[in-house]
Write an enzyme that holds these catalytic residues in place. Structure first.
Site, PDB file in Angstrom:
ATOM      1  N   CYS A 139       0.882  -1.183   0.000  1.00 45.96           N
ATOM      2  CA  CYS A 139       0.000   0.000   0.000  1.00 45.96           C
ATOM      3  C   CYS A 139       0.914   1.226   0.000  1.00 45.96           C
ATOM      4  O   CYS A 139       1.076   1.891   1.025  1.00 45.96           O
ATOM      5  CB  CYS A 139      -0.906  -0.004   1.219  1.00 45.96           C
ATOM      6  SG  CYS A 139      -1.767  -1.582   1.510  1.00 45.96           S
ATOM      7  N   ALA A 140       1.514   1.519  -1.143  1.00 48.18           N
ATOM      8  CA  ALA A 140       2.703   2.362  -1.190  1.00 48.18           C
ATOM      9  C   ALA A 140       2.466   3.867  -1.157  1.00 48.18           C
ATOM     10  O   ALA A 140       3.355   4.618  -0.752  1.00 48.18           O
ATOM     11  CB  ALA A 140       3.531   2.001  -2.424  1.00 48.18           C
ATOM     12  N   ALA A 141       1.309   4.348  -1.634  1.00 46.19           N
ATOM     13  CA  ALA A 141       1.093   5.797  -1.692  1.00 46.19           C
ATOM     14  C   ALA A 141       1.024   6.387  -0.277  1.00 46.19           C
ATOM     15  O   ALA A 141       0.574   5.709   0.651  1.00 46.19           O
ATOM     16  CB  ALA A 141      -0.192   6.097  -2.454  1.00 46.19           C
ATOM     17  N   PRO A 142       1.526   7.623  -0.101  1.00 48.26           N
ATOM     18  CA  PRO A 142       2.017   8.549  -1.132  1.00 48.26           C
ATOM     19  C   PRO A 142       3.456   8.323  -1.583  1.00 48.26           C
ATOM     20  O   PRO A 142       3.942   9.008  -2.463  1.00 48.26           O
ATOM     21  CB  PRO A 142       1.873   9.907  -0.446  1.00 48.26           C
ATOM     22  CG  PRO A 142       2.071   9.609   1.000  1.00 48.26           C
ATOM     23  CD  PRO A 142       1.429   8.268   1.231  1.00 48.26           C
ATOM     24  N   GLY A 144       6.349   7.850   0.645  1.00 46.75           N
ATOM     25  CA  GLY A 144       7.426   8.175   1.575  1.00 46.75           C
ATOM     26  C   GLY A 144       8.206   6.963   2.049  1.00 46.75           C
ATOM     27  O   GLY A 144       9.440   6.999   2.132  1.00 46.75           O
ATOM     28  N   LYS A 145       7.516   5.883   2.344  1.00 44.00           N
ATOM     29  CA  LYS A 145       8.216   4.685   2.817  1.00 44.00           C
ATOM     30  C   LYS A 145       8.964   3.999   1.680  1.00 44.00           C
ATOM     31  O   LYS A 145      10.013   3.391   1.895  1.00 44.00           O
ATOM     32  CB  LYS A 145       7.229   3.743   3.503  1.00 44.00           C
ATOM     33  CG  LYS A 145       6.707   4.296   4.831  1.00 44.00           C
ATOM     34  CD  LYS A 145       5.772   3.325   5.515  1.00 44.00           C
ATOM     35  CE  LYS A 145       5.306   3.892   6.859  1.00 44.00           C
ATOM     36  NZ  LYS A 145       4.491   5.122   6.710  1.00 44.00           N
ATOM     37  N   GLU A 228      -0.380   0.412  -5.399  1.00 36.82           N
ATOM     38  CA  GLU A 228      -1.400   1.306  -4.837  1.00 36.82           C
ATOM     39  C   GLU A 228      -2.695   1.131  -5.611  1.00 36.82           C
ATOM     40  O   GLU A 228      -2.719   1.283  -6.834  1.00 36.82           O
ATOM     41  CB  GLU A 228      -0.942   2.766  -4.888  1.00 36.82           C
ATOM     42  CG  GLU A 228      -1.973   3.760  -4.413  1.00 36.82           C
ATOM     43  CD  GLU A 228      -2.485   3.470  -2.998  1.00 36.82           C
ATOM     44  OE1 GLU A 228      -3.728   3.464  -2.821  1.00 36.82           O
ATOM     45  OE2 GLU A 228      -1.658   3.238  -2.096  1.00 36.82           O
ATOM     46  N   ASP A 277       1.761  -1.114   4.913  1.00 34.64           N
ATOM     47  CA  ASP A 277       1.415   0.134   5.597  1.00 34.64           C
ATOM     48  C   ASP A 277      -0.065   0.368   5.314  1.00 34.64           C
ATOM     49  O   ASP A 277      -0.433   1.084   4.388  1.00 34.64           O
ATOM     50  CB  ASP A 277       2.292   1.275   5.067  1.00 34.64           C
ATOM     51  CG  ASP A 277       2.107   2.552   5.861  1.00 34.64           C
ATOM     52  OD1 ASP A 277       2.015   2.472   7.089  1.00 34.64           O
ATOM     53  OD2 ASP A 277       2.040   3.635   5.235  1.00 34.64           O
ATOM     54  N   CYS A 331      -0.979   4.331  11.171  1.00 34.57           N
ATOM     55  CA  CYS A 331      -0.751   5.612  11.845  1.00 34.57           C
ATOM     56  C   CYS A 331      -1.947   5.946  12.727  1.00 34.57           C
ATOM     57  O   CYS A 331      -2.406   7.087  12.784  1.00 34.57           O
ATOM     58  CB  CYS A 331      -0.472   6.725  10.840  1.00 34.57           C
ATOM     59  SG  CYS A 331      -1.669   6.863   9.508  1.00 34.57           S
TER      60      CYS A 331
END
Length: 405
Positions: A139-142, A144-145, A228, A277, A331
């Site tokens: 779940c890559a967006a946006p 940063g990771k 994503e 994530d 988060c």
């Protein structure tokens, strides 16, 4: 109903707290966090107290900026001795709520730094990515990771790496020679493409290139897949990658728009490391929802998030090779989306083992405040005075070689 915050400085627009969300959080988190919730609530509802870390981009390294950060009193994050901390990742933070200006996106120009919540680096470090491993950011967006992962290790790329001291390596950083898989094939080193990850490879043709540089090298094959499902967030992901990663490397990163719940079926046992994530009830963002009715709807649907998160994890487990590592992160402070999700996975998958990460909490207590999770494999960063990072939950799992559900 919205409650207006006083602006910390004249002329600065005030943010508005959504009372519907705050009341919901008050009821839940006062029970789950106890007395700690009072401080957490004060930080989350006071954007003027929020801190931002500065992750330097290894692909366009800002030497002068790094000097300025030192002069301004910034210190390097993770100064303690972590079990895994690559020297190539450099992140700085200030003990005061100081936010640098974000760099604008410009086609063809790499950004020098990425502003982020420092706690978001913990899932990346927990994954312990090595050069040449096959890695999935489900779940890559946006993005940063994904950018942070690439500060730690290189994916599907061949490069010549000088064996020098750190100081000498930085002085001659431009002498690193890059090779994409296509270039490697043209150089007639095709057999190296099929080697197992983390197996150093050599080629007489590339070794001649190393002799030109005057130093020995190691060749690493690997792979990074950024996925994503949301089309708008996918565009954001692509822009982030293009802003921080050089073209020879960006061409070797696969970006897909798949439903993460289907990834395990489409690519079974394909990855050495998987980061999930997961979509969650983002506490910081939700508190400042501008539409009370929409916020109430999100809260009513919140109970469905653990179902989605568990489905994503089950897909990630299928996509993970035996012996591989999986890191789950959110988060949110919500126990239902954090510890309960991991407990369900551990109880329903006999081939998934918890990995103890208590060492991170001991080593990083100088920069982060942690709340008890009741799990050796999980940690929870909570915002605190002077350490306004989080919320961030991180859990680490390993897939065993035995057959499981």
């Amino acid at each position: 109903m919205l409650t207006r915050l006083k602006a910390p400085r004249e002329g600065k627009l005030a943010k508005q707290i959504c009372k519907v969300v705050l009341d919901h959080f008050e009821k839940q988190y006062s029970k789950e966090l106890g007395d700690a919730w009072d401080t957490v609530r004060d930080i989350l509802t006071s954007p003027s107290c929020w801190q931002y870390a500065v992750l330097l981009n290894r692909f366009n390294y800002p030497f002068e900026l790094e000097k300025d950060l030192h002069l301004k009193g910034y210190h390097k994050l993770f100064q303690g001795s972590l079990p895994y901390y690559p020297k190539s990742m450099k992140c700085y933070l200030s003990k005061t709520p100081d936010r640098m200006t974000s760099e604008r996106y410009q086609i063809g120009n790499l950004k020098r730094y990425y502003l982020l919540n420092a706690a978001s680096l913990l899932p990346v470090l927990a994954l312990e990515v090595q050069d040449g491993e096959k890695v999935l950011d489900l779940c890559a967006a946006p993005g940063g990771k994904s950018v942070a992962l690439l500060q730690c290790a290189y994916p599907d790329l061949f490069y010549l790496f000088e064996r020098q001291s750190d100081r000498e390596r930085e002085r001659k950083r431009s002498s690193i020679c890059w090779f994409t898989p296509q270039m490697a094939t043209m150089a007639k080193i095709g057999p190296h493409l099929s080697q197992e990850p983390r197996t150093p490879s050599r080629s007489p043709i590339l070794e001649q290139g190393a002799q030109v540089l005057g130093s020995p090298f190691t060749l690493f094959p690997g792979y990074l897949h950024c996925n994503e499902y949301d089309s708008l967030r996918l565009r954001w992901l692509k822009q982030t990658l293009e802003s921080f990663i050089p073209q020879p490397l960006i061409n070797t990163i696969k970006v897909s728009e798949l439903d993460g719940r289907d990834m395990g079926e489409s690519q079974p046992e394909s990855f050495d490391k998987v980061l999930v994530d997961a979509p969650c009830s983002n506490d910081r963002s939700w508190l400042f929802s501008s539409d009370s009715q929409k916020a109430a709807c999100m809260i009513s649907q919140r109970r469905n998030l653990p179902v989605l998160q568990i489905e994503l994890l089950r897909s990630a487990i299928k996509a993970l090779r035996p012996g591989g590592l999986l890191v789950y992160s959110t988060c949110t402070l919500s126990k239902a989306e954090n510890q309960d999700v991991i407990s369900e996975i551990l109880n329903s998958h006999s081939n998934i083992m918890p990995v103890d990460i208590k060492g991170i909490t001991r080593t990083c207590s100088q920069d982060f405040t942690f709340a008890p999770t009741g799990q050796e494999c999980g940690l929870l960063v909570i915002p605190d005075k002077g350490k306004a990072w989080g919320p961030m939950y991180v859990a680490k799992l390993k897939k065993s070689w035995s057959m499981g559900k």
